[in-house]
Design an enzyme around this catalytic site. Structure first.
Site, PDB file in Angstrom:
ATOM      1  N   ASP A 118       1.089  -1.250  -0.262  1.00 49.73           N
ATOM      2  CA  ASP A 118       0.125   0.241   0.327  1.00 49.73           C
ATOM      3  C   ASP A 118       0.743   1.738   0.151  1.00 49.73           C
ATOM      4  O   ASP A 118       1.035   1.674   0.908  1.00 49.73           O
ATOM      5  CB  ASP A 118      -0.977  -0.038   1.472  1.00 49.73           C
ATOM      6  CG  ASP A 118      -1.472   1.378   1.009  1.00 49.73           C
ATOM      7  OD1 ASP A 118      -1.983   1.546   0.230  1.00 49.73           O
ATOM      8  OD2 ASP A 118      -2.905   0.822   2.201  1.00 49.73           O
ATOM      9  N   GLU A 119       1.243   2.355  -0.757  1.00 54.19           N
ATOM     10  CA  GLU A 119       1.864   3.245  -1.160  1.00 54.19           C
ATOM     11  C   GLU A 119       3.427   2.936  -0.901  1.00 54.19           C
ATOM     12  O   GLU A 119       3.777   3.862   0.168  1.00 54.19           O
ATOM     13  CB  GLU A 119       0.983   4.749  -0.020  1.00 54.19           C
ATOM     14  CG  GLU A 119      -0.014   4.779  -0.885  1.00 54.19           C
ATOM     15  CD  GLU A 119      -0.349   5.257  -2.323  1.00 54.19           C
ATOM     16  OE1 GLU A 119       0.631   5.558  -2.871  1.00 54.19           O
ATOM     17  OE2 GLU A 119      -1.048   5.808  -2.619  1.00 54.19           O
ATOM     18  N   PRO A 120       4.053   1.881  -1.176  1.00 56.71           N
ATOM     19  CA  PRO A 120       5.297   1.574  -0.662  1.00 56.71           C
ATOM     20  C   PRO A 120       6.241   2.637  -1.565  1.00 56.71           C
ATOM     21  O   PRO A 120       7.390   2.596  -0.470  1.00 56.71           O
ATOM     22  CB  PRO A 120       5.216  -0.139  -1.590  1.00 56.71           C
ATOM     23  CG  PRO A 120       4.629   0.872  -2.835  1.00 56.71           C
ATOM     24  CD  PRO A 120       3.428   1.188  -2.244  1.00 56.71           C
ATOM     25  N   VAL A 149      -0.747  -0.620  -4.292  1.00 56.55           N
ATOM     26  CA  VAL A 149      -1.846   0.587  -4.421  1.00 56.55           C
ATOM     27  C   VAL A 149      -0.660   0.973  -4.355  1.00 56.55           C
ATOM     28  O   VAL A 149       0.038   1.531  -3.811  1.00 56.55           O
ATOM     29  CB  VAL A 149      -2.443   0.288  -2.846  1.00 56.55           C
ATOM     30  CG1 VAL A 149      -3.584   1.395  -3.487  1.00 56.55           C
ATOM     31  CG2 VAL A 149      -3.793  -0.980  -3.093  1.00 56.55           C
ATOM     32  N   HIS A 151      -0.669   5.950  -6.360  1.00 56.91           N
ATOM     33  CA  HIS A 151      -1.243   7.085  -6.803  1.00 56.91           C
ATOM     34  C   HIS A 151      -0.251   7.334  -7.873  1.00 56.91           C
ATOM     35  O   HIS A 151      -0.069   8.405  -8.158  1.00 56.91           O
ATOM     36  CB  HIS A 151      -1.913   8.603  -5.884  1.00 56.91           C
ATOM     37  CG  HIS A 151      -2.890   8.722  -4.859  1.00 56.91           C
ATOM     38  ND1 HIS A 151      -2.508   7.653  -3.548  1.00 56.91           N
ATOM     39  CD2 HIS A 151      -3.397   8.393  -5.393  1.00 56.91           C
ATOM     40  CE1 HIS A 151      -3.666   7.272  -3.364  1.00 56.91           C
ATOM     41  NE2 HIS A 151      -4.292   8.315  -4.537  1.00 56.91           N
TER      42      HIS A 151
END
Length: 204
Positions: A118-120, A149, A151
């Protein structure tokens, strides 16, 4: 997962075959090795098999060289206890990545079957981002399924499939090249919209 519902897996087995990196990283008291090997209440040294799996996970995460450069290496203590090593946000995130990539020796695997990140790259610099991209490529070679996940578009170039969400709703899903084509077409259509043509006329 592998044609079975999650409820069909024993909780412990499911945990052993799954790696997860949350967006908000939390490292517990103990050594770096204990953190990577998911030993939440460390009271004894790791076995040889566990230590080898820890090193492999750190190598997958691109953290091995940095860890061994510390005065106490994998025995460096973290957390809030006296003498703990302060780490930057990026270093914490990369150690947590190694924890997500740790394969419990009992599974017989070199990486978890399923890895969710998640947003690594939210805390990573350029060097850390490059290491993360190498990690994703290595995981593919290990036969792991990775869900990222993000952006940021940089990591999407490594994806086989892309799922786009807008306000909680699936907007597009498919092979990455198909989604990119759809995006390009949408941008082209947006550029030819009446509002866009009106702005161009006004500016002329």
């Amino acid at each position: 997962l592998d044609s079975a519902t999650l409820q069909q897996y024993d909780v412990q087995v499911r945990g052993q075959f799954t790696g997860y990196l949350p967006q908000d990283v939390s490292l517990h008291s103990g050594t770096i090795a204990h953190n990577i090997s998911r030993q939440w209440h460390p009271i004894q040294s790791l076995s040889k098999a566990q230590s080898e799996a820890v090193i492999h996970a750190a190598q997958l995460a691109g953290m091995h060289e940095l860890i061994v450069s510390l005065p106490k290496g994998y025995d460096t203590r973290l957390g809030n206890e006296p003498g703990a090593m302060p780490l930057s946000g990026g270093q914490r995130q990369r150690i947590a990545l190694a924890r997500a990539l740790y394969a419990t020796p009992a599974t017989g695997r070199r990486a978890p079957s399923l890895v969710v990140l998640d947003e690594p790259d939210s805390q990573l610099d350029t060097q850390g981002t490059a290491a993360l991209q190498r990690s994703l490529q290595a995981l593919r070679q290990e036969g792991a399924t990775v869900v990222v996940v993000t952006h940021r578009p940089d990591l999407l170039t490594l994806a086989t499939h892309v799922l786009m969400l807008r306000r909680g709703t699936v907007e597009q899903f498919g092979l990455s090249r198909e989604v990119y084509q759809w995006l390009a077409q949408r941008k082209a259509l947006a550029g030819r919209s009446p509002a866009s043509e009106s702005r161009q006329l006004k500016s002329a």
